[in-house]
Design a protein around this motif. Structure first.
Motif, PDB file in Angstrom:
ATOM      1  N   VAL B 244       0.810  -1.220   0.000  1.00 56.08           N
ATOM      2  CA  VAL B 244       0.000   0.000   0.000  1.00 56.08           C
ATOM      3  C   VAL B 244       0.850   1.280   0.000  1.00 56.08           C
ATOM      4  CG1 VAL B 244      -1.607   1.364   1.375  1.00 56.08           C
ATOM      5  CG2 VAL B 244      -2.054  -1.055   0.962  1.00 56.08           C
ATOM      6  N   PHE B 245       1.834   1.387   0.909  1.00 51.92           N
ATOM      7  CA  PHE B 245       2.528   2.673   1.054  1.00 51.92           C
ATOM      8  C   PHE B 245       3.382   3.080  -0.157  1.00 51.92           C
ATOM      9  CE2 PHE B 245       1.556   1.483   5.488  1.00 51.92           C
ATOM     10  CZ  PHE B 245       0.700   2.527   5.765  1.00 51.92           C
ATOM     11  N   PRO B 246       4.186   2.165  -0.721  1.00 47.63           N
ATOM     12  CA  PRO B 246       4.934   2.581  -1.923  1.00 47.63           C
ATOM     13  C   PRO B 246       4.003   2.962  -3.072  1.00 47.63           C
ATOM     14  CG  PRO B 246       5.811   0.527  -1.053  1.00 47.63           C
ATOM     15  CD  PRO B 246       4.548   0.802  -0.308  1.00 47.63           C
ATOM     16  N   GLY B 247       2.871   2.228  -3.205  1.00 50.34           N
ATOM     17  CA  GLY B 247       1.912   2.536  -4.268  1.00 50.34           C
ATOM     18  C   GLY B 247       1.328   3.926  -4.101  1.00 50.34           C
ATOM     19  N   VAL B 248       0.975   4.287  -2.850  1.00 47.22           N
ATOM     20  CA  VAL B 248       0.440   5.621  -2.598  1.00 47.22           C
ATOM     21  C   VAL B 248       1.471   6.674  -3.000  1.00 47.22           C
ATOM     22  CG1 VAL B 248      -0.246   7.229  -0.779  1.00 47.22           C
ATOM     23  CG2 VAL B 248      -1.154   4.896  -0.798  1.00 47.22           C
ATOM     24  N   ALA B 249       2.747   6.409  -2.701  1.00 46.60           N
ATOM     25  CA  ALA B 249       3.798   7.368  -3.053  1.00 46.60           C
ATOM     26  C   ALA B 249       3.851   7.579  -4.565  1.00 46.60           C
ATOM     27  CB  ALA B 249       5.148   6.881  -2.531  1.00 46.60           C
ATOM     28  N   ILE B 250       3.758   6.487  -5.330  1.00 45.83           N
ATOM     29  CA  ILE B 250       3.781   6.605  -6.799  1.00 45.83           C
ATOM     30  C   ILE B 250       2.610   7.467  -7.264  1.00 45.83           C
ATOM     31  CG2 ILE B 250       3.586   5.363  -8.994  1.00 45.83           C
ATOM     32  CD1 ILE B 250       4.787   2.910  -7.529  1.00 45.83           C
TER      33      ILE B 250
END
Lengths: 322, 281
Positions: B244-250
Motif C-alpha cells: 500500500v505505502f509505496p503505491g500511494v507514493a507513486i
C-alpha cells in the motif's frame, strides 16, 4: 472503396518491413556472441550452435543476414525456444487467445464507462460534477494498474474471498456447462476490472477533451438556433461526433492490448502474451522476446489497418481525401 | 520564467501540483536526514504491521518501510526527471532538424518517430532491457528511447509553424547563421507547450520505472517505489502495508506532475478548455 483498402494495405507493408529492420538493428547492438544473444544465457551444444549459424547465416555479411532474417519470418519461423523446447510461434499462438479474452473483456467494460464519464464531465451544468469526475479520472490515471491489481487482490480475493487470487482456471476442475463458464468468469473478474479501470480513465480524458471541442463546432450553434433541447443535442450531435476520435484511439489501443497488459498479466499470473514476454526476459530466452516483440508490432499494424478501413467505410470524406 | 511561475501559482491545478512536487523534492533531498533508519538496516522483526515505532510497518527482511519509501523518493524522481529530459534532448533535436530543414531530413526522421510509436512504450523499454540490461543509465536510456517520439512530434509541429513567421524570414534575410535562427530565434518561442509535455513525460517515466521495479527488472543497486512492490507481491496475504505505502507514493508523484502539467497548460494556452458556445440550459 476497394482502391482505398488496397492503398492502405500497400502502405502497411513497408511499416512491417521497417519494424523488422529496427528489431534486427537493435539485435546487432547486443553485446557479446550473436548465437548466445539468440539463445539466451544457456550453454549451447555445438550442433545447435551450428544449426543457428546456418539458419541465420551468421557467418555472412550484414545485408545477407538481414535478408535471411526476413526469409525466416516470411516462412512464419520465429525461431525455436531452446529453453522451453518449443517453437516460438507455437508458444505465441497458445497464449494469444487468453490475452484476447482478457483484453476484450476489459474493453467491453472500460470503453463505454469511459465514454459515459467523459460525456457527463464535459456536458454537465454543475461545475462540481465536472470537478468530481475530473479528479476521479486523474486519480484513476495515476494509480499504476499493477498496484490497483494488488489492492484488489488484497481486498476481494484475500480478505473477502470472493475471487481467486491468480491464474486463469483451477488446476483441477470438473465443472462443465454453465458452471464451467461461471468458474472462468470468477477468474477473469479481477484482472478484467483492473484493466478496465486503466482503459476507462484514458477514454474518459479523451472523451472529455473531444466533447469540449465538439461543443465549439458550428453545427452545435445551428442545433441551438433550431431550438433543440439539451438532451437532443447531446444524443443527436455530440455523442457521435465526439466518440469518433476516441474510437480511433481505442482501435489503436486494442492493437497494443494484443501485446498483453504485461504488468496486469504478471500480477494475476494470467498466462497470456505479456506474461510470456516477462518470463522470457527473466530467463534471458531472447528468441522468444524477439518473437513476441515482432508479434506485437504486427498486431498493432494490422489493428490500425482495420480501424482505418472501418473509418473509410463510415466516413466517405476520408476515402475521398486519399 | 519568474513571471511564468507566478502565473502558474495563480491557476487552480498549477498551485496544487507545484506544492506536491515541492514537498516531494524536499523529501528526496533530505531523505537521509528524515529517514529514521538506513535503507539496508534491519531494525526489527520482519513483517511487523504499522505501529508507533514503525509507522509503515517493516518489510519481509525487517527493514523500516517508512525509511525505504522516503529514500526511494530519490531514485524514482531522479529517473522520472532525467528520462524526461533525455527524451526532450533526443526528441527535441530530431523535431528541430525535421521541422527546420524539412525535405528528406523531415521524411526520414519523422517516419522513424512513427516507427517507434508503433510499439507500446512498455514493450520498447522491456525489449531494450532484455537486450542490454538495466543499470541506472541504461534504464534512463531505455525509457527515453520509448518516449522521445512524443517530444519529437510536438517540437516538429512547433517548428513547422514558427518557420513561416515573419521574424524567421527577417532573420534569414539578415543572413544570420542557421544555428542562430534555430536555437536563438525559433527555439525559445517553441518551448512553452514543450514544458507541459516534459512534466507529463516525467510522470510517465515514473510509472514505467515502477512497473519495471515491480517486475524485478529495475537496477538492483538502487531502491525505488516500484522495487518495493516486487517483494510485496509475495506477501499480499500477510503484509498489505508492503504494497500500500509505496503505491500511494507513486500515485502522489504522478498526480503532482499531472496537476503541474495542467496548470502549465493553462498558463501556456489560456483559451484552451473555454467553452465557446455551450449547451442550452
Amino acid at each position: 472503396m476497394a482502391r482505398y483498402v488496397l492503398l492502405r494495405l500497400l502502405q502497411a507493408i513497408p511499416m512491417v518491413a521497417c519494424v523488422v529492420i529496427l528489431v534486427f538493428v537493435l539485435l546487432q547492438f547486443t553485446p557479446g556472441d550473436p548465437v548466445q544473444a539468440i539463445v539466451g544465457d544457456y550453454p549451447v551444444p555445438p550442433a545447435f550452435r551450428a544449426a543457428i549459424v546456418l539458419q541465420y547465416h551468421l557467418d555472412d555479411t550484414l545485408p545477407v543476414r538481414l535478408l535471411h532474417f526476413f526469409i525466416n519470418l516470411l516462412h512464419g519461423d520465429l525461431g525455436y525456444s531452446y529453453q522451453q523446447q518449443e517453437f516460438v510461434a507455437t508458444l505465441i499462438l497458445q497464449r494469444a487467445p487468453r490475452t484476447l479474452l482478457l483484453a476484450a473483456s476489459a474493453f467491453v467494460i472500460g470503453v463505454p464507462v469511459g465514454i459515459g464519464i467523459g460525456l457527463i464531465s464535459a456536458t454537465t451544468r454543475s461545475g462540481n460534477v465536472d470537478r468530481f469526475w475530473t479528479t476521479a479520472v486523474l486519480v484513476g490515471y495515476a494509480i499504476p494498474g499493477f498496484w490497483l491489481g494488488q489492492l484488489l487482490v488484497i481486498l476481494f480475493a484475500m480478505q473477502l474471498g470472493w475471487f481467486p487470487t491468480q491464474g486463469m482456471a483451477p488446476v483441477f476442475s470438473r465443472a462443465s456447462g454453465t458452471a464451467f463458464v461461471l468458474e472462468r468468469v470468477r477468474y477473469l473478474a479481477l484482472p478484467a476490472i483492473t484493466y478496465a479501470v486503466y482503459e476507462a480513465t484514458r477514454v474518459a480524458r479523451l472523451m472529455r477533451a473531444s466533447t469540449i471541442e465538439t461543443l465549439g463546432a458550428g453545427y452545435i450553434v445551428t442545433a441551438r438556433a433550431k431550438g433543440l433541447s439539451r438532451g437532443a443535442i447531446i444524443r443527436g450531435h455530440i455523442l457521435r461526433n465526439s466518440s469518433l476520435p476516441v474510437l480511433t484511439v481505442m482501435g489503436y489501443a486494442f492493437g497494443v492490448a494484443m501485446g498483453g497488459a504485461v504488468l496486469i498479466e504478471t500480477v494475476f499470473s494470467w498466462p497470456g502474451i505479456g506474461l510470456l514476454l516477462i518470463e522470457a526476459i527473466r530467463n534471458r530466452d531472447n528468441q522468444v522476446v524477439v518473437g513476441v516483440v515482432l508479434f506485437i508490432s504486427l498486431a498493432v499494424i494490422v489493428m490500425n489497418l482495420i480501424v482505418d478501413i472501418l473509418y473509410g467505410l463510415l466516413d466517405p470524406r476520408i476515402r475521398a481525401g486519399r | 520564467m519568474r513571471g511564468m511561475l507566478g502565473r502558474l501559482a495563480g491557476t487552480r491545478y498549477g498551485i496544487a501540483g507545484l506544492l506536491i512536487m515541492l514537498v516531494l523534492v524536499l523529501l528526496a533531498v533530505f531523505a537521509p536526514v528524515l529517514a529514521p533508519y538506513g535503507p539496508r538496516q534491519q531494525v526489527g522483526i520482519s513483517l511487523l504491521p504499522p505501529s508507533r515505532a514503525f509507522p509503515m510497518g517493516t518489510d519481509n527482511i525487517g527493514r523500516d518501510m517508512l525509511s525505504l519509501v522516503l529514500i526511494s523518493t530519490r531514485a524514482s524522481l531522479l529517473i522520472g526527471v532525467t528520462a524526461a529530459l533525455a527524451a526532450l534532448l533526443v526528441g527535441g533535436t530530431v523535431g528541430m532538424l525535421a521541422g527546420y530543414w524539412r525535405g528528406t531530413t523531415e521524411a526520414v526522421l519523422m517516419r522513424l518517430a512513427e516507427l517507434f510509436q508503433i510499439l507500446p512504450v512498455i514493450v520498447v523499454v522491456l525489449f531494450a532491457i532484455a537486450l542490454f540490461g538495466s543499470s541506472f543509465w541504461l534504464l534512463i536510456a531505455a525509457v527515453a528511447l520509448a518516449i522521445w517520439p512524443l517530444e519529437a512530434r510536438l517540437i516538429y509541429g512547433q517548428f513547422v509553424n514558427l518557420r513561416q513567421r515573419e521574424f524567421v524570414a527577417a532573420a534569414i534575410v539578415a543572413d544570420m547563421p542557421a544555428w542562430h535562427i534555430v536555437l536563438r530565434e525559433i527555439l525559445p518561442n517553441a518551448l512553452p507547450p514543450v514544458i507541459v509535455q516534459v512534466a507529463l513525460d516525467a510522470s510517465l517515466a515514473i510509472l514505467i520505472e515502477s512497473g519495471l521495479g515491480f517486475l524485478g527488472l529495475s537496477d538492483a543497486n538502487m531502491v525505488s517505489w516500484g522495487q518495493l512492490l516486487f517483494p510485496a507481491q509475495t506477501y499480499l496475504q500477510s503484509a498489505w502495508w508492503m504494497s500500500v505505502f509505496p503505491g500511494v507514493a507513486i500515485c502522489i508523484a504522478v498526480i503532482g506532475l499531472n496537476l503541474l502539467a495542467d496548470g502549465l497548460n493553462e498558463v501556456v494556452n489560456p483559451r484552451a478548455g473555454q467553452r465557446l458556445v455551450g449547451l442550452p440550459e
